[in-house]
Write an enzyme that holds these catalytic residues in place. Sequence first.
Site, PDB file in Angstrom:
ATOM      1  N   CYS A  61      33.936  30.878 -42.122  1.00 43.70           N
ATOM      2  CA  CYS A  61      34.701  32.099 -41.872  1.00 43.70           C
ATOM      3  C   CYS A  61      36.040  32.063 -42.606  1.00 43.70           C
ATOM      4  CB  CYS A  61      34.928  32.283 -40.374  1.00 43.70           C
ATOM      5  SG  CYS A  61      35.797  33.812 -39.980  1.00 43.70           S
ATOM      6  N   CYS A  65      41.722  30.932 -37.577  1.00 43.71           N
ATOM      7  CA  CYS A  65      41.956  30.754 -36.133  1.00 43.71           C
ATOM      8  C   CYS A  65      42.031  29.252 -35.833  1.00 43.71           C
ATOM      9  CB  CYS A  65      40.833  31.399 -35.332  1.00 43.71           C
ATOM     10  SG  CYS A  65      40.589  33.132 -35.782  1.00 43.71           S
ATOM     11  N   CYS A  68      39.153  27.250 -34.001  1.00 45.40           N
ATOM     12  CA  CYS A  68      37.739  27.553 -34.261  1.00 45.40           C
ATOM     13  C   CYS A  68      37.028  26.559 -35.172  1.00 45.40           C
ATOM     14  CB  CYS A  68      37.618  28.959 -34.845  1.00 45.40           C
ATOM     15  SG  CYS A  68      35.899  29.503 -34.935  1.00 45.40           S
ATOM     16  N   CYS A 105      24.526  38.120 -26.293  1.00 46.57           N
ATOM     17  CA  CYS A 105      25.680  38.371 -27.166  1.00 46.57           C
ATOM     18  C   CYS A 105      25.483  37.664 -28.506  1.00 46.57           C
ATOM     19  CB  CYS A 105      26.944  37.874 -26.473  1.00 46.57           C
ATOM     20  SG  CYS A 105      28.406  38.097 -27.494  1.00 46.57           S
ATOM     21  N   CYS A 136      25.529  42.756 -26.660  1.00 43.05           N
ATOM     22  CA  CYS A 136      26.932  42.596 -27.033  1.00 43.05           C
ATOM     23  C   CYS A 136      26.942  41.941 -28.414  1.00 43.05           C
ATOM     24  CB  CYS A 136      27.636  41.707 -26.011  1.00 43.05           C
ATOM     25  SG  CYS A 136      29.403  41.481 -26.367  1.00 43.05           S
ATOM     26  N   CYS A 196      34.685  44.374 -24.850  1.00 40.87           N
ATOM     27  CA  CYS A 196      34.727  43.040 -24.263  1.00 40.87           C
ATOM     28  C   CYS A 196      35.924  42.373 -24.942  1.00 40.87           C
ATOM     29  CB  CYS A 196      33.426  42.299 -24.565  1.00 40.87           C
ATOM     30  SG  CYS A 196      33.467  40.572 -24.052  1.00 40.87           S
ATOM     31  N   ARG A 272      34.655  37.202 -17.251  1.00 35.96           N
ATOM     32  CA  ARG A 272      33.685  36.186 -17.700  1.00 35.96           C
ATOM     33  C   ARG A 272      34.330  34.821 -17.811  1.00 35.96           C
ATOM     34  NH1 ARG A 272      29.468  39.183 -18.931  1.00 35.96           N
ATOM     35  NH2 ARG A 272      29.972  41.338 -19.447  1.00 35.96           N
TER      36      ARG A 272
HETATM   37  N1  SAM Z   1      34.473  36.042 -35.576  1.00 36.10           N
HETATM   38  C1  SAM Z   1      34.571  36.891 -34.477  1.00 36.10           C
HETATM   39  C2  SAM Z   1      35.960  37.047 -33.952  1.00 36.10           C
HETATM   40  O1  SAM Z   1      36.716  36.083 -33.975  1.00 36.10           O
HETATM   41  O2  SAM Z   1      36.285  38.141 -33.470  1.00 36.10           O
HETATM   42  C3  SAM Z   1      33.653  36.521 -33.338  1.00 36.10           C
HETATM   43  C4  SAM Z   1      33.350  35.105 -32.969  1.00 36.10           C
HETATM   44  S1  SAM Z   1      34.658  34.203 -32.198  1.00 36.10           S
HETATM   45  C5  SAM Z   1      33.964  32.620 -32.237  1.00 36.10           C
HETATM   46  C6  SAM Z   1      34.665  34.744 -30.516  1.00 36.10           C
HETATM   47  C7  SAM Z   1      35.707  34.180 -29.598  1.00 36.10           C
HETATM   48  O3  SAM Z   1      35.326  32.879 -29.167  1.00 36.10           O
HETATM   49  C8  SAM Z   1      37.112  33.959 -30.127  1.00 36.10           C
HETATM   50  O4  SAM Z   1      37.861  35.140 -30.155  1.00 36.10           O
HETATM   51  C9  SAM Z   1      37.679  32.980 -29.122  1.00 36.10           C
HETATM   52  O5  SAM Z   1      38.302  33.652 -28.056  1.00 36.10           O
HETATM   53  C10 SAM Z   1      36.454  32.226 -28.641  1.00 36.10           C
HETATM   54  N2  SAM Z   1      36.470  30.832 -29.115  1.00 36.10           N
HETATM   55  C11 SAM Z   1      36.177  30.396 -30.357  1.00 36.10           C
HETATM   56  N3  SAM Z   1      36.332  29.060 -30.455  1.00 36.10           N
HETATM   57  C12 SAM Z   1      36.734  28.629 -29.237  1.00 36.10           C
HETATM   58  C13 SAM Z   1      37.088  27.344 -28.717  1.00 36.10           C
HETATM   59  N4  SAM Z   1      37.060  26.243 -29.460  1.00 36.10           N
HETATM   60  N5  SAM Z   1      37.449  27.266 -27.422  1.00 36.10           N
HETATM   61  C14 SAM Z   1      37.486  28.384 -26.651  1.00 36.10           C
HETATM   62  N6  SAM Z   1      37.183  29.623 -27.104  1.00 36.10           N
HETATM   63  C15 SAM Z   1      36.822  29.753 -28.367  1.00 36.10           C
HETATM   64  C1  DTB Z   2      34.192  34.853 -25.815  1.00 35.32           C
HETATM   65  O1  DTB Z   2      35.316  35.213 -25.463  1.00 35.32           O
HETATM   66  N1  DTB Z   2      33.751  33.615 -25.692  1.00 35.32           N
HETATM   67  C2  DTB Z   2      32.427  33.490 -26.294  1.00 35.32           C
HETATM   68  C3  DTB Z   2      32.085  34.962 -26.658  1.00 35.32           C
HETATM   69  N2  DTB Z   2      33.300  35.641 -26.363  1.00 35.32           N
HETATM   70  C4  DTB Z   2      31.656  35.288 -28.013  1.00 35.32           C
HETATM   71  C5  DTB Z   2      32.420  32.538 -27.435  1.00 35.32           C
HETATM   72  C6  DTB Z   2      32.900  31.151 -27.049  1.00 35.32           C
HETATM   73  C7  DTB Z   2      32.811  30.271 -28.242  1.00 35.32           C
HETATM   74  C8  DTB Z   2      33.228  28.875 -27.942  1.00 35.32           C
HETATM   75  C9  DTB Z   2      33.277  28.012 -29.131  1.00 35.32           C
HETATM   76  C10 DTB Z   2      31.983  27.779 -29.829  1.00 35.32           C
HETATM   77  O2  DTB Z   2      30.938  27.540 -29.178  1.00 35.32           O
HETATM   78  O3  DTB Z   2      31.985  27.793 -31.049  1.00 35.32           O
HETATM   79 FE1  SF4 Z   3      36.281  33.345 -37.779  1.00 36.58          FE
HETATM   80 FE2  SF4 Z   3      36.264  31.660 -35.716  1.00 36.58          FE
HETATM   81 FE3  SF4 Z   3      38.359  33.248 -36.112  1.00 36.58          FE
HETATM   82 FE4  SF4 Z   3      36.021  34.323 -35.308  1.00 36.58          FE
HETATM   83  S1  SF4 Z   3      37.279  32.910 -34.147  1.00 36.58           S
HETATM   84  S2  SF4 Z   3      37.380  35.100 -36.898  1.00 36.58           S
HETATM   85  S3  SF4 Z   3      34.586  32.958 -36.361  1.00 36.58           S
HETATM   86  S4  SF4 Z   3      37.642  31.617 -37.504  1.00 36.58           S
END
Ligand code: SAM
Ligand code: DTB
Ligand code: SF4
Length: 328
Positions: A61, A65, A68, A105, A136, A196, A272
Amino acid sequence: MPDTAPTFATVRHDWTKTEIAALFDLPFMELVYRAATVHRQHFDPSEIQLSQLLSIKTGGCAENCGYCSQSAHHDTGLKASKLMPVDEVLSAAKAARDGGAQRFCMGAAWRDLKDRDVPALSQMIAEVKALGLETCATLGMITPDQAKALKEAGLDYYNHNLDTSPEYYESVVTTRTYQERLDTLEAVREVGMKTCCGGIVGMGETREDRVSFLHQLATLPAHPDSLPINNLVPVSNTPLGELSKIKGGVTPVEFVRTVAVARILCPKSMVRLSAGRNEMSEELQALCFLAGANSIFVGNQLLTTPNPERGSDAFLLQSLGLRPMAAS
Ligand code: SAM
Ligand code: DTB
Ligand code: SF4
């Protein structure tokens, strides 16, 4: 804020940060009692919605973030993949439904949705919906036209998290602005799709940031229909994963406080209990349910990180006398 018995049946959009901070400051038992009272005014407190996640496009990506595993800016060792074919998504959705999930989702590690991917996604969404699942998707930023196309295909909810307070946001991500997140949420609302939207706690933010983050959610033109609260899953080699190893996350009590305040501020939202359950005790999860969380992700994996085994979740729900919510 009234100091007497809880009468929070009305949905408010004019919460002030002072009022929200005062909720956080309540004695823990009083706060949880108030949240539980609000919860049962709008929901059956013995029902929990079961959702399942699938990463339909993993890794690589462009966003940075800081939490992530999927950001190309961090060397997390995650293998990037292309958009999953529709038939593979469908078999995962069928397995989720047969395992008891009512909601599916689909998550893609994109900065923004490209028009060229909309036809495949529309087919995917329509077929998942036809299985009787609530749908979702979380695909990064989308335009009003894309939101319209996804809704027409059968998408019930679009996930797009604000993640944290506007003040702490730049310590989390710098490749997009808070306003861009709000714009996507507006595009989703405009076409009448459910939102959401939630965030993550335990990223090194302060109590004040948590107050400010929930203030943002509670003062949106419409509360998020679904409000995910994630506890940071520390991923090695991500800036915030490494920071949390040094600083530690929030205490379990502070986590429950955050859930309880979210429930009081957004009484009608599905709250959630999202990422981080794998590291939580059964007792902590039970307190979150008491404080108004009424949805969890089931299945052994979230998007890229582990989630509790299906069997241990079934045991947890059974031991607490909680029933899976029926599909809407
Ligand atoms: N790329 C899209 C975005 O960021 O909008 C969707 C996928 S992103 C992985 C969805 C959400 O997962 C993020 O906004 C964040 O709140 C959550 N998330 C991602 N990595 C995480 C982590 N290591 N621990 C907790 N929540 C996480
Ligand atoms: C949200 O707030 N939490 C979910 C869903 N929306 C998409 C994703 C959590 C991802 C946690 C990190 C991972 O598994 O990569
Ligand atoms: Fe990309 Fe992860 Fe950020 Fe979503 S949360 S925009 S997958 S870097």
